[in-house]
Design an enzyme around this catalytic site. Structure first.
Site, PDB file in Angstrom:
ATOM      1  CD  GLU A  37      -2.599   1.485   2.496  1.00 14.41           C
ATOM      2  OE1 GLU A  37      -2.220   0.927   3.529  1.00 14.41           O
ATOM      3  OE2 GLU A  37      -3.560   2.277   2.438  1.00 14.41           O
ATOM      4  NE  ARG A 264       4.630  -7.494  10.258  1.00 11.25           N
ATOM      5  CZ  ARG A 264       3.630  -6.705   9.884  1.00 11.25           C
ATOM      6  NH1 ARG A 264       2.416  -6.918  10.346  1.00 11.25           N
ATOM      7  NH2 ARG A 264       3.830  -5.699   9.058  1.00 11.25           N
ATOM      8  CE  LYS A 274       3.845   0.058   4.679  1.00 13.77           C
ATOM      9  NZ  LYS A 274       2.830   0.257   3.634  1.00 13.77           N
TER      10      LYS A 274
END
Length: 580
Positions: A37, A264, A274
């Site tokens: 994204e 992850r 983020k």
RNA sequence: UGGGGCGUGGUGAAGCGGUAACACAGCGGACUUUGGAUCCGCCAUACGGAGGUUCGAAUCCUCCCGCCCCAGCCA
């Protein structure tokens, strides 16, 4: 090193893909995608995902990988992020060729799919408020209740959805929901929202749309539209997989990719979300997304990491489903391993101590030969100037040397790398502070180049720089961003930022280095002998005035010995009798 | 507490019923004009725990414990 250059250890995802290919599933095709994204910069966790997705495609004959921007939320996304993401991926060494896509390119198709779902009685327009929807959803332990709008007629749903699109309603007044099961134990299946109204300009479609699909609706269909075979994502989407499958099944699409989830990446001494990184940037804890202390791709690049080292790291950490924190020492090992073979050696004194060689003729200058890289003689040699006054590292002299200290001390002899043996004959101290400010030494002319023919044993070898010829430059020493391996390990309700390392950056402005370094190009990497690997900063360096970032220090076994000695001397003495 | 995942040495991670790979870290030693690199050696009688099946289990079964994810019109 090429991108697909080694036999990777099998991991569960590659096993699945290999089995699918063997069974000729999807006609043996392998198509993967990396779907960021555009709402932030890429970090090394994304590099792991890129290496998995693109790596798997590359490893399979005819495999294809797509870069698709998952741009379904105009309020958080920006074109700046798209550009940074593309350049970071290219820098990592991956070329998506013509396979660049945007979920926003599918808005038209997605809309049609939504209409089809309504016509099939599988979706409805719900006019509950956000809070009401939350209330109807139930909790982890209690089932939800059907929305009163769940039974609207096909015609009304179609009409309302069309008018949502036409911009007749305000944000939040209606949503399109899937009609699944409000009592499902999986909350994602309790009539999830598929479309919401957002009167906001999109960075690519501008004002064409005022309704935007949610992740769950857009992602599976984008995968399907692109003919993705294996949709690889992280663990937190595991709960969304039934919805992914439900949508594709209800729409009866030709291509139904298989979603596979992996854990992850987490790295010790840093954060990898983020949101948290954005916080550090916005609140000024770092200088930007590309601050060399950041685990972002741009930060690592500016710090001096190579794409090869990062790819190698991503390979070595493996792929699995258990949450874990990888030791940052592995990343550091990877860059050292890479640079050891490639980085030219050079001498630079970080904390200078003046040394006068009393018996060396005043005004004389010699050009000595220095090997550029002992790991690779093919890298040749260079000339370095030697003269009567040189600088050495302050740490390389001790007036009262501890055991096993092989460096300079009163009366001791050491080798100046590539030059001569010197022996310390006098120590000059500041009268006020007692600090050592200058050394006087004598050199042995018979040891030119650093050799002696009499078999003398000289254990210590120091790096040095001729004072009269030295380039004075700035060096930035970086340390881990956080003081704790797990930054989230905090007392009571306090913030992860309380674990920030106050000494993560040390700027040294009067380092002395070989004159040849004045021409060092931004981005070029060197090993400063006995100290570490350094990279010329690409932002703050000026012509003739390079600024060096320390990428990673060399392993330092003396530091370990010294630490062990300290531990030994400080530990309380326990009478022997107490041991048995 | 409902559902979904995961638990192998300090950290990652193989193993898929036949007796615990590999890597990083650590620890010894050799070598060395970088106390770097390199090279050699050591480092889980043991696989979250307890039972069970089996000649044999980290691998199969049962129960228990711990950790992670899900109640955004974020992704």
């Amino acid at each position: 090193m090429t991108i697909v250059d080694s036999i990777r250890p099998p991991d569960f995802i590659r096993n699945i893909v290999r089995e699918d290919v063997r069974a000729n599933k999807n006609d043996g095709r392998v198509v993967t995608r990396f779907p960021p994204e555009p709402n932030g910069y890429l970090h090394i966790g994304h590099a792991k995902s890129i290496c998995i997705n693109f790596g798997i495609a590359l490893e399979n004959e005819g495999g294809i990988y797509h870069l698709r921007f998952d741009d379904t939320n105009p309020s958080k996304e920006d074109i700046e992020y798209i550009e940074s993401i593309k350049s970071d991926i290219r820098w990592l060494g991956f070329d998506w060729g013509k396979h660049l896509y945007y979920a926003s390119d599918y808005f038209g198709k997605l809309y049609q799919y939504a209409v089809q779902l309504i016509k099939d009685g599988k979706a409805y327009v719900c006019s509950l408020s956000t809070e009401e929807i939350r209330g109807y959803r139930g909790t982890l332990t209690e089932p939800g209740k059907n929305s009163p709008y769940r039974t609207r007629s096909l015609e009304e749903n179609l009409d309302l959805f069309e008018r949502m699109r036409a911009g007749e309603f305000e944000d939040g007044s209606h949503v399109l929901r899937a009609k699944i099961d409000m009592t499902s134990p999986n909350l994602n299946m309790r009539d999830p929202v598929l479309y919401r109204i957002r009167h906001e300009s999109h960075h690519r479609t501008h004002d064409k749309w005022c309704i935007y699909p949610t992740y769950d609706f857009a992602h599976c269909l984008s995968d399907s539209i692109e003919g993705i075979t294996h949709s690889i994502c992280t663990l937190e989407f595991e709960n969304n997989r039934p919805l992914y499958d439900w949508i594709l099944n209800e729409l009866n699409v030709d291509c139904h990719p298989q979603q596979i989830e992996f854990a992850r990446l987490n790295l010790s001494y840093t954060v990898m979300s983020k949101r948290k990184l954005l916080e550090l940037v916005e609140q000024g804890y770092v200088s930007g997304w590309d601050d060399p202390r950041m685990p972002t791709i741009s930060g690592l690049r500016r710090r001096g990491y190579t794409p090869e080292a990062i790819r190698n790291f991503c390979e070595r950490i493996g792929v699995a489903k258990s949450n874990s924190i990888v030791d940052i020492a592995l990343l550091e090992h990877c860059i050292r391993e890479d640079l050891n073979l490639r980085a030219p050696r050079v001498m630079a004194v970080l904390y200078p101590l003046r040394v006068v060689i009393d018996n060396y003729p005043e005004g004389r200058v010699e050009e000595l030969d220095a090997q550029n890289n002992p790991e690779d003689p093919g890298m040749g040699t260079r000339k370095i100037p030697f003269s009567r006054v040189v600088y050495i590292e302050q740490d390389d002299f001790r007036e009262n040397p501890p055991k096993k200290f092989f460096r300079l001390a009163p009366g001791c002899e050491v080798r100046l790398k590539h030059a001569y043996y010197i022996k310390c004959v006098r120590v000059i101290k500041d009268e006020g502070t007692g600090k050592v400010i200058e050394l006087h030494c004598r050199y042995d002319p018979a040891t030119r180049g650093g050799w002696s023919s009499d078999g003398r044993k000289v254990r210590g070898t120091l790096h040095w720089v001729s004072a009269a010829h030295a380039l004075e430059a700035e060096v930035r020493l970086y340390d881990h961003l956080f003081i704790k391996a797990n930054p989230y390990d905090v007392k009571d309700g306090s913030d992860f930022k309380t674990n920030l390392n106050p000494n993560s950056l040390e700027k040294l402005t009067s380092c002395r280095m070989e004159p040849g370094l004045a021409g060092a190009r931004p981005g070029s990497r060197y090993q400063f002998l006995r100290q570490g690997y350094f990279c010329v900063d690409s932002v703050d360096s000026r012509e003739g005035a390079p600024v060096f970032n320390r990428i990673v220090p060399l392993r330092d076994s003396w530091a370990k010995i010294e630490k062990a000695q300290e531990r030994g001397s400080f530990s309380p003495t326990i009478p022997r009798s107490l041991h048995s």
